[in-house]
Design an enzyme around this catalytic site. Structure first.
Site, mmCIF file in Angstrom:
data_model
loop_
_atom_site.group_PDB
_atom_site.id
_atom_site.type_symbol
_atom_site.label_atom_id
_atom_site.label_comp_id
_atom_site.label_asym_id
_atom_site.label_seq_id
_atom_site.Cartn_x
_atom_site.Cartn_y
_atom_site.Cartn_z
ATOM 1 N N TYR A 1 -12.708 -3.857 11.315
ATOM 2 C CA TYR A 1 -11.396 -3.191 11.299
ATOM 3 C C TYR A 1 -10.672 -3.384 12.639
ATOM 4 C CZ TYR A 1 -8.127 0.709 10.437
ATOM 5 O OH TYR A 1 -7.010 1.493 10.254
ATOM 6 N N ILE B 1 -5.073 9.833 11.138
ATOM 7 C CA ILE B 1 -4.059 10.444 10.274
ATOM 8 C C ILE B 1 -4.748 10.944 9.003
ATOM 9 C CG2 ILE B 1 -1.833 10.053 9.124
ATOM 10 C CD1 ILE B 1 -1.770 9.511 12.214
ATOM 11 N N SER C 1 -3.567 -0.126 14.647
ATOM 12 C CA SER C 1 -4.328 1.114 14.799
ATOM 13 C C SER C 1 -4.732 1.242 16.263
ATOM 14 C CB SER C 1 -5.600 1.055 13.943
ATOM 15 O OG SER C 1 -6.491 2.073 14.322
ATOM 16 N N GLY D 1 0.832 -1.207 0.000
ATOM 17 C CA GLY D 1 0.000 0.000 0.000
ATOM 18 C C GLY D 1 0.861 1.249 0.000
ATOM 19 N N ASP E 1 -2.765 -7.652 -5.034
ATOM 20 C CA ASP E 1 -3.724 -7.629 -3.925
ATOM 21 C C ASP E 1 -3.142 -8.484 -2.803
ATOM 22 O OD1 ASP E 1 -5.784 -8.102 -2.145
ATOM 23 O OD2 ASP E 1 -7.275 -8.571 -3.689
ATOM 24 N N VAL E 2 -2.834 -7.866 -1.664
ATOM 25 C CA VAL E 2 -2.173 -8.609 -0.586
ATOM 26 C C VAL E 2 -3.052 -9.708 0.016
ATOM 27 C CG1 VAL E 2 -0.510 -6.817 0.086
ATOM 28 C CG2 VAL E 2 -2.779 -6.875 1.182
ATOM 29 N N LYS F 1 -7.066 -5.221 13.237
ATOM 30 C CA LYS F 1 -5.908 -4.494 13.775
ATOM 31 C C LYS F 1 -5.461 -5.056 15.125
ATOM 32 C CE LYS F 1 -5.394 -1.703 10.305
ATOM 33 N NZ LYS F 1 -4.212 -1.812 9.449
ATOM 34 N N ARG G 1 -0.098 5.511 -1.816
ATOM 35 C CA ARG G 1 -0.764 6.720 -1.303
ATOM 36 C C ARG G 1 -0.631 6.794 0.205
ATOM 37 N NH1 ARG G 1 -6.330 6.238 -1.708
ATOM 38 N NH2 ARG G 1 -6.305 4.063 -2.347
ATOM 39 N N ALA H 1 -11.063 -5.791 14.779
ATOM 40 C CA ALA H 1 -10.633 -7.199 14.884
ATOM 41 C C ALA H 1 -9.361 -7.419 14.075
ATOM 42 C CB ALA H 1 -11.739 -8.121 14.382
ATOM 43 N N ASN I 1 1.613 -2.216 5.346
ATOM 44 C CA ASN I 1 0.816 -0.998 5.509
ATOM 45 C C ASN I 1 -0.548 -1.066 4.804
ATOM 46 O OD1 ASN I 1 0.477 2.130 5.694
ATOM 47 N ND2 ASN I 1 0.452 1.676 3.504
HETATM 48 P P1 NAP Z 1 -5.071 4.961 2.142
HETATM 49 O O1 NAP Z 1 -4.700 6.391 1.976
HETATM 50 O O2 NAP Z 1 -6.474 4.537 1.861
HETATM 51 O O3 NAP Z 1 -4.060 4.082 1.263
HETATM 52 C C1 NAP Z 1 -4.198 2.684 1.278
HETATM 53 C C2 NAP Z 1 -3.117 2.062 0.432
HETATM 54 O O4 NAP Z 1 -3.286 0.634 0.525
HETATM 55 C C3 NAP Z 1 -3.210 2.413 -1.032
HETATM 56 O O5 NAP Z 1 -1.912 2.526 -1.583
HETATM 57 C C4 NAP Z 1 -3.925 1.202 -1.648
HETATM 58 O O6 NAP Z 1 -3.573 0.947 -3.002
HETATM 59 C C5 NAP Z 1 -3.392 0.091 -0.773
HETATM 60 N N1 NAP Z 1 -4.264 -1.083 -0.725
HETATM 61 C C6 NAP Z 1 -5.574 -1.145 -0.366
HETATM 62 N N2 NAP Z 1 -6.019 -2.416 -0.468
HETATM 63 C C7 NAP Z 1 -4.969 -3.155 -0.900
HETATM 64 C C8 NAP Z 1 -4.787 -4.513 -1.218
HETATM 65 N N3 NAP Z 1 -5.799 -5.394 -1.118
HETATM 66 N N4 NAP Z 1 -3.573 -4.941 -1.662
HETATM 67 C C9 NAP Z 1 -2.548 -4.070 -1.791
HETATM 68 N N5 NAP Z 1 -2.648 -2.757 -1.500
HETATM 69 C C10 NAP Z 1 -3.848 -2.319 -1.063
HETATM 70 O O7 NAP Z 1 -4.782 4.445 3.638
HETATM 71 P P2 NAP Z 1 -3.900 5.088 4.816
HETATM 72 O O8 NAP Z 1 -4.750 5.985 5.614
HETATM 73 O O9 NAP Z 1 -2.613 5.577 4.276
HETATM 74 O O10 NAP Z 1 -3.665 3.794 5.725
HETATM 75 C C11 NAP Z 1 -2.500 2.988 5.625
HETATM 76 C C12 NAP Z 1 -2.529 1.984 6.765
HETATM 77 O O11 NAP Z 1 -2.559 2.660 8.015
HETATM 78 C C13 NAP Z 1 -3.736 1.057 6.760
HETATM 79 O O12 NAP Z 1 -3.357 -0.235 7.188
HETATM 80 C C14 NAP Z 1 -4.656 1.687 7.769
HETATM 81 O O13 NAP Z 1 -5.552 0.750 8.336
HETATM 82 C C15 NAP Z 1 -3.641 2.189 8.779
HETATM 83 N N6 NAP Z 1 -4.159 3.260 9.641
HETATM 84 C C16 NAP Z 1 -4.579 4.435 9.104
HETATM 85 C C17 NAP Z 1 -5.081 5.421 9.935
HETATM 86 C C18 NAP Z 1 -5.566 6.760 9.413
HETATM 87 O O14 NAP Z 1 -6.190 7.502 10.190
HETATM 88 N N7 NAP Z 1 -5.317 7.100 8.162
HETATM 89 C C19 NAP Z 1 -5.155 5.190 11.315
HETATM 90 C C20 NAP Z 1 -4.716 3.985 11.824
HETATM 91 C C21 NAP Z 1 -4.214 3.019 10.972
HETATM 92 P P3 NAP Z 1 -4.155 1.874 -4.231
HETATM 93 O O15 NAP Z 1 -3.471 3.199 -4.072
HETATM 94 O O16 NAP Z 1 -3.717 1.158 -5.455
HETATM 95 O O17 NAP Z 1 -5.627 1.937 -4.033
#
Ligand code: NAP
Length: 251
Positions: free
Chosen positions: A159, A192, A146, A16, A67-68, A163, A19, A161, A94
């Site tokens: 989600y 974030i 998370s 991931g 796709d992971v 994390k 982005r 469960a 990630n």
């Molecule tokens: P995001 O902006 O939605 O980006 C998600 C990334 O994961 C994208 O690059 C997407 O690929 C990729 N992705 C989604 N499904 C996938 C799959 N099946 N196989 C491979 N890649 C996949 O998310 P984010 O906010 O940066 O979050 C990143 C991580 O941090 C996640 O695990 C999320 O649960 C965790 N997190 C986030 C927050 C928050 O507030 N943002 C808080 C706690 C934890 P594409 O670009 O190709 O779609």
């Protein structure tokens, strides 16, 4: 920009990485010399942009769309990744998704999909990277949990469960691999500012910010900094830990 730093000669795979937090992690590691494999699900444009931002530091990048949650796709990704630079020093699990709904309305398929991507996806990559890291007698694995995995959150049972499960997997692998110079740690971000929050209204974001002692949302770069800490080869005696990057939310 010439890259110099602690990750010179190292290869990182960031799932991931196209982005959000993943992109910030790729850039942070590239800034200090790591070659970066950027995994993503479908957004080629975003992944290419991340690659260009990393290459500005003089490192090599490789894009792998996979796709992971798909075991065969992960096996092919790790094969390709290993052939590229001959090693994987750092794995950042990630990639993650949300499919929010209150429990009584949550569809079974939405529960399952979040588990498949967030939990099973991390399992596949930990196992496949573990095999490579054991042979090279070095590895740094950082899993994305998370604060929701620690504390629960209304509307996010699937989600939460996934994390919470990531934390259990992190501690288990940390114990299994500690004697092999492979550390496994987790980050628990609070809220974030990334696309994952896109479905929320400004009002909802404002409400969400109120209980955060820092009184603001976090930035992807702030999470990347913590990941760089765990990824540092010199941090060899820290394993099985969960570090909150949350402005004091979980305290
Ligand atoms: P995001 O902006 O939605 O980006 C998600 C990334 O994961 C994208 O690059 C997407 O690929 C990729 N992705 C989604 N499904 C996938 C799959 N099946 N196989 C491979 N890649 C996949 O998310 P984010 O906010 O940066 O979050 C990143 C991580 O941090 C996640 O695990 C999320 O649960 C965790 N997190 C986030 C927050 C928050 O507030 N943002 C808080 C706690 C934890 P594409 O670009 O190709 O779609």
């Amino acid at each position: 920009m010439e890259s110099t730093g602690v990750f010179n000669g190292r290869t990182a795979l960031v799932t991931g990485g196209g982005r959000g937090i993943g992109r910030a992690v790729c850039i942070r590691l590239a800034k200090e010399g790591a070659d970066v494999i950027i995994n993503y699900a479908g957004r080629d444009d975003a992944a290419r942009e991340t690659a260009a931002l990393c290459e500005a530091y003089g490192v090599k990048t490789k894009l792998i769309r996979a796709d992971v949650s798909d075991r065969a796709a992960c096996e092919a990704m790790f094969q390709e990744a290993k052939e590229w630079n001959g090693r994987i020093d750092i794995l950042v699990n990630n990639a993650g998704i949300t499919k929010d709904q209150i429990l009584l309305r949550m569809k079974e398929e939405d529960f399952a999909r979040v588990i498949e991507v967030n939990l099973m996806g991390s399992f596949h990559c930990m196992q496949l990277a573990g095999k490579i890291m054991l042979k090279q007698k070095f590895g740094r694995i950082i899993n994305m949990s998370s604060v929701v995995g620690l504390r629960g959150n209304p509307g996010q049972m699937n989600y939460a469960a996934s994390k919470a499960g990531v934390i259990g997997m992190t501690k288990t692998m940390a114990k299994e691999m500690a004697a092999k110079n492979i550390t496994v740690n987790a980050i628990a971000p609070g809220f974030i500012e990334t696309d994952i929050l896109n479905d929320m209204t400004d009002k909802a974001k404002e409400e969400m910010t109120k209980p955060i002692p820092a009184k603001r949302l976090g930035q992807p770069e702030e999470v990347a900094e913590a990941i760089a800490f765990f990824a540092n080869p010199e941090n060899a005696y820290i394993t099985g830990q969960v570090l909150c990057v949350d402005g004091g939310m979980a305290v």
